[in-house]
Motif scaffolding. Structure first.
Motif, PDB file in Angstrom:
ATOM      1  N   ASP A  58       0.833  -1.198   0.000  1.00  0.00           N
ATOM      2  CA  ASP A  58       0.000   0.000   0.000  1.00  0.00           C
ATOM      3  C   ASP A  58       0.866   1.245   0.000  1.00  0.00           C
ATOM      4  O   ASP A  58       1.899   1.295   0.681  1.00  0.00           O
ATOM      5  CB  ASP A  58      -0.904   0.040   1.236  1.00  0.00           C
ATOM      6  N   VAL A  59       0.440   2.252  -0.739  1.00  0.00           N
ATOM      7  CA  VAL A  59       1.114   3.548  -0.718  1.00  0.00           C
ATOM      8  C   VAL A  59       0.505   4.369   0.418  1.00  0.00           C
ATOM      9  O   VAL A  59      -0.705   4.584   0.457  1.00  0.00           O
ATOM     10  CB  VAL A  59       0.951   4.282  -2.065  1.00  0.00           C
ATOM     11  N   THR A  60       1.354   4.810   1.352  1.00  0.00           N
ATOM     12  CA  THR A  60       0.870   5.552   2.520  1.00  0.00           C
ATOM     13  C   THR A  60       1.244   7.028   2.483  1.00  0.00           C
ATOM     14  O   THR A  60       0.766   7.788   3.324  1.00  0.00           O
ATOM     15  CB  THR A  60       1.434   4.936   3.808  1.00  0.00           C
ATOM     16  N   GLU A  61       2.089   7.442   1.515  1.00  0.00           N
ATOM     17  CA  GLU A  61       2.481   8.848   1.413  1.00  0.00           C
ATOM     18  C   GLU A  61       2.385   9.278  -0.048  1.00  0.00           C
ATOM     19  O   GLU A  61       3.136   8.792  -0.887  1.00  0.00           O
ATOM     20  CB  GLU A  61       3.899   9.069   1.941  1.00  0.00           C
ATOM     21  N   ILE A  62       1.467  10.186  -0.319  1.00  0.00           N
ATOM     22  CA  ILE A  62       1.174  10.592  -1.697  1.00  0.00           C
ATOM     23  C   ILE A  62       0.676  12.035  -1.703  1.00  0.00           C
ATOM     24  O   ILE A  62       0.168  12.531  -0.696  1.00  0.00           O
ATOM     25  CB  ILE A  62       0.114   9.651  -2.307  1.00  0.00           C
ATOM     26  N   SER A  63       0.839  12.704  -2.819  1.00  0.00           N
ATOM     27  CA  SER A  63       0.268  14.037  -2.996  1.00  0.00           C
ATOM     28  C   SER A  63      -0.069  14.211  -4.471  1.00  0.00           C
ATOM     29  O   SER A  63       0.401  13.458  -5.326  1.00  0.00           O
ATOM     30  CB  SER A  63       1.249  15.131  -2.540  1.00  0.00           C
ATOM     31  N   GLY A  64      -0.892  15.219  -4.771  1.00  0.00           N
ATOM     32  CA  GLY A  64      -1.235  15.439  -6.165  1.00  0.00           C
ATOM     33  C   GLY A  64      -2.271  16.524  -6.346  1.00  0.00           C
ATOM     34  O   GLY A  64      -2.863  17.030  -5.391  1.00  0.00           O
ATOM     35  N   TYR A  65      -2.486  16.889  -7.605  1.00  0.00           N
ATOM     36  CA  TYR A  65      -3.484  17.887  -7.964  1.00  0.00           C
ATOM     37  C   TYR A  65      -3.966  17.603  -9.380  1.00  0.00           C
ATOM     38  O   TYR A  65      -3.353  16.834 -10.137  1.00  0.00           O
ATOM     39  CB  TYR A  65      -2.914  19.309  -7.892  1.00  0.00           C
ATOM     40  N   LYS A  91       4.358   0.436   1.664  1.00  0.00           N
ATOM     41  CA  LYS A  91       4.470  -0.461   2.816  1.00  0.00           C
ATOM     42  C   LYS A  91       3.747  -1.788   2.575  1.00  0.00           C
ATOM     43  O   LYS A  91       2.719  -1.844   1.910  1.00  0.00           O
ATOM     44  CB  LYS A  91       3.853   0.197   4.059  1.00  0.00           C
ATOM     45  N   SER A  92       4.327  -2.834   3.157  1.00  0.00           N
ATOM     46  CA  SER A  92       3.666  -4.134   3.237  1.00  0.00           C
ATOM     47  C   SER A  92       3.581  -4.490   4.719  1.00  0.00           C
ATOM     48  O   SER A  92       3.863  -3.660   5.579  1.00  0.00           O
ATOM     49  CB  SER A  92       4.464  -5.189   2.466  1.00  0.00           C
ATOM     50  N   ASP A  93       3.242  -5.734   5.013  1.00  0.00           N
ATOM     51  CA  ASP A  93       3.236  -6.167   6.409  1.00  0.00           C
ATOM     52  C   ASP A  93       4.536  -6.893   6.779  1.00  0.00           C
ATOM     53  O   ASP A  93       4.623  -7.530   7.824  1.00  0.00           O
ATOM     54  CB  ASP A  93       2.022  -7.059   6.697  1.00  0.00           C
ATOM     55  N   LYS A  94       5.552  -6.766   5.902  1.00  0.00           N
ATOM     56  CA  LYS A  94       6.827  -7.423   6.160  1.00  0.00           C
ATOM     57  C   LYS A  94       7.972  -6.426   5.948  1.00  0.00           C
ATOM     58  O   LYS A  94       8.139  -5.887   4.856  1.00  0.00           O
ATOM     59  CB  LYS A  94       7.013  -8.634   5.245  1.00  0.00           C
ATOM     60  N   ASN A  95       8.755  -6.200   6.984  1.00  0.00           N
ATOM     61  CA  ASN A  95       9.858  -5.236   6.905  1.00  0.00           C
ATOM     62  C   ASN A  95      10.881  -5.624   5.848  1.00  0.00           C
ATOM     63  O   ASN A  95      11.426  -4.752   5.151  1.00  0.00           O
ATOM     64  CB  ASN A  95      10.551  -5.100   8.264  1.00  0.00           C
ATOM     65  N   LEU A  96      11.165  -6.917   5.730  1.00  0.00           N
ATOM     66  CA  LEU A  96      12.160  -7.369   4.752  1.00  0.00           C
ATOM     67  C   LEU A  96      11.702  -7.043   3.335  1.00  0.00           C
ATOM     68  O   LEU A  96      12.498  -6.569   2.506  1.00  0.00           O
ATOM     69  CB  LEU A  96      12.417  -8.870   4.893  1.00  0.00           C
ATOM     70  N   MET A  97      10.437  -7.265   3.063  1.00  0.00           N
ATOM     71  CA  MET A  97       9.912  -6.958   1.731  1.00  0.00           C
ATOM     72  C   MET A  97       9.994  -5.462   1.455  1.00  0.00           C
ATOM     73  O   MET A  97      10.338  -5.040   0.333  1.00  0.00           O
ATOM     74  CB  MET A  97       8.468  -7.432   1.606  1.00  0.00           C
ATOM     75  N   ASP A  98       9.708  -4.652   2.456  1.00  0.00           N
ATOM     76  CA  ASP A  98       9.813  -3.208   2.288  1.00  0.00           C
ATOM     77  C   ASP A  98      11.235  -2.814   1.909  1.00  0.00           C
ATOM     78  O   ASP A  98      11.457  -2.030   0.976  1.00  0.00           O
ATOM     79  CB  ASP A  98       9.393  -2.483   3.568  1.00  0.00           C
ATOM     80  N   ALA A 104      15.298  -2.041  -4.654  1.00  0.00           N
ATOM     81  CA  ALA A 104      15.018  -2.243  -6.075  1.00  0.00           C
ATOM     82  C   ALA A 104      14.648  -0.927  -6.757  1.00  0.00           C
ATOM     83  O   ALA A 104      15.023  -0.684  -7.908  1.00  0.00           O
ATOM     84  CB  ALA A 104      13.892  -3.262  -6.254  1.00  0.00           C
ATOM     85  N   LEU A 105      13.933  -0.051  -6.028  1.00  0.00           N
ATOM     86  CA  LEU A 105      13.500   1.226  -6.590  1.00  0.00           C
ATOM     87  C   LEU A 105      14.538   2.330  -6.407  1.00  0.00           C
ATOM     88  O   LEU A 105      14.289   3.481  -6.777  1.00  0.00           O
ATOM     89  CB  LEU A 105      12.178   1.660  -5.934  1.00  0.00           C
ATOM     90  N   LYS A 106      15.699   1.981  -5.831  1.00  0.00           N
ATOM     91  CA  LYS A 106      16.810   2.935  -5.638  1.00  0.00           C
ATOM     92  C   LYS A 106      16.332   4.166  -4.874  1.00  0.00           C
ATOM     93  O   LYS A 106      16.573   5.315  -5.262  1.00  0.00           O
ATOM     94  CB  LYS A 106      17.408   3.342  -6.999  1.00  0.00           C
ATOM     95  N   ALA A 107      15.641   3.883  -3.758  1.00  0.00           N
ATOM     96  CA  ALA A 107      14.969   4.945  -3.009  1.00  0.00           C
ATOM     97  C   ALA A 107      15.940   5.989  -2.460  1.00  0.00           C
ATOM     98  O   ALA A 107      15.568   7.157  -2.323  1.00  0.00           O
ATOM     99  CB  ALA A 107      14.149   4.337  -1.869  1.00  0.00           C
ATOM    100  N   ASP A 108      17.160   5.600  -2.125  1.00  0.00           N
ATOM    101  CA  ASP A 108      18.118   6.571  -1.587  1.00  0.00           C
ATOM    102  C   ASP A 108      18.518   7.608  -2.635  1.00  0.00           C
ATOM    103  O   ASP A 108      18.856   8.747  -2.291  1.00  0.00           O
ATOM    104  CB  ASP A 108      19.358   5.849  -1.057  1.00  0.00           C
ATOM    105  N   ASP A 109      18.491   7.215  -3.909  1.00  0.00           N
ATOM    106  CA  ASP A 109      18.849   8.136  -4.986  1.00  0.00           C
ATOM    107  C   ASP A 109      17.610   8.800  -5.605  1.00  0.00           C
ATOM    108  O   ASP A 109      17.682   9.955  -6.061  1.00  0.00           O
ATOM    109  CB  ASP A 109      19.626   7.406  -6.086  1.00  0.00           C
ATOM    110  N   TYR A 110      16.509   8.056  -5.655  1.00  0.00           N
ATOM    111  CA  TYR A 110      15.280   8.563  -6.287  1.00  0.00           C
ATOM    112  C   TYR A 110      14.136   8.340  -5.300  1.00  0.00           C
ATOM    113  O   TYR A 110      13.500   7.287  -5.300  1.00  0.00           O
ATOM    114  CB  TYR A 110      15.010   7.840  -7.607  1.00  0.00           C
ATOM    115  N   SER A 111      13.894   9.341  -4.491  1.00  0.00           N
ATOM    116  CA  SER A 111      12.959   9.186  -3.364  1.00  0.00           C
ATOM    117  C   SER A 111      11.495   9.246  -3.779  1.00  0.00           C
ATOM    118  O   SER A 111      10.617   8.899  -2.976  1.00  0.00           O
ATOM    119  CB  SER A 111      13.227  10.265  -2.309  1.00  0.00           C
TER     120      SER A 111
END
Length: 202
Positions: A58-65, A91-98, A104-111
């Motif tokens: 599930d996506v828990t942080e989003i914005s838009g217009y 988020k999922s219900d498993k920390n490892l999967m998160d 995989a999504l290179k979150a540290d470089d592309y947040s």
């Protein structure tokens, strides 16, 4: 002579008044306005598969217009829109999967994941109901692709708000995202994921 000039002037003023009234009427029928996404009333789910079981996040942080045109209560057009997802808000219900997903999504470089809607094709309306296909640029992990995303929805409260829903499937490898693995590679996720969304703008 003066009476003729006065008559012409009066007629000219009347014509200007009529043109102004028509323009104002047209603007009111197709009033443009910007609506913000409701951040406390939305769903965006990511569904996928693996060689062990299906999974969901599930996506828990989003914005838009969105910027829209109305002929109340009918949607007359969508000029543009933008949706932004915080990658570490997936988020999922498993920390490892998160953690595997963020890597995989290179979150540290592309947040962020963004979808910049540039317009709409095949907009169909019936009263307060509408449907169509949005086109624009989807950016994931620093890779941008021009994509078409179908949608349907309804106008709420005579144009005060919108509810937009739909589904969209994408191949993660097209964005140079390697599907996450676990247990020394024995668990592998599929390359395709499905996005299911319901957004409300007001």
């Amino acid at each position: 002579m003066k009476n003729k000039n006065l008559t012409k002037l009066t007629g000219l003023i009347g014509l200007i008044g009529l043109i102004t009234a028509l323009v104002v009427s047209s603007m009111s029928l197709h009033a443009q306005n910007q609506k913000q996404m409701s951040l406390d009333d939305y769903t965006l789910q990511i569904e996928g598969t693996s060689n062990l079981h299906d999974w969901e996040m599930d996506v828990t942080e989003i914005s838009g217009y969105t910027r829209t045109m109305f002929n109340s209560p009918t949607l007359a057009g969508i000029e543009d829109a933008e949706i932004t997802v915080n990658v570490k808000g997936i988020k999922s219900d498993k920390n490892l999967m998160d953690k595997k997903t963020y890597n995989a999504l290179k979150a540290d470089d592309y947040s962020e994941i963004t979808y910049e809607v540039q317009g709409v094709d095949d907009l169909k309306t019936s009263g307060s109901q509408f449907s169509g296909t949005a086109f624009g640029d989807l950016t994931i992990a620093g890779e941008t692709k021009h994509v078409l995303i179908p949608f349907e929805g309804k106008v709420n409260n005579g144009g005060e708000g919108l509810t937009v829903t739909g589904e969209y499937a994408l191949d993660m490898t097209e964005y140079n995202v390697e599907p996450p693995k676990a247990m020394m590679g024995s668990i592998k996720t599929g390359e395709e994921v499905k996005l299911k969304y319901e957004f409300k703008f007001r």
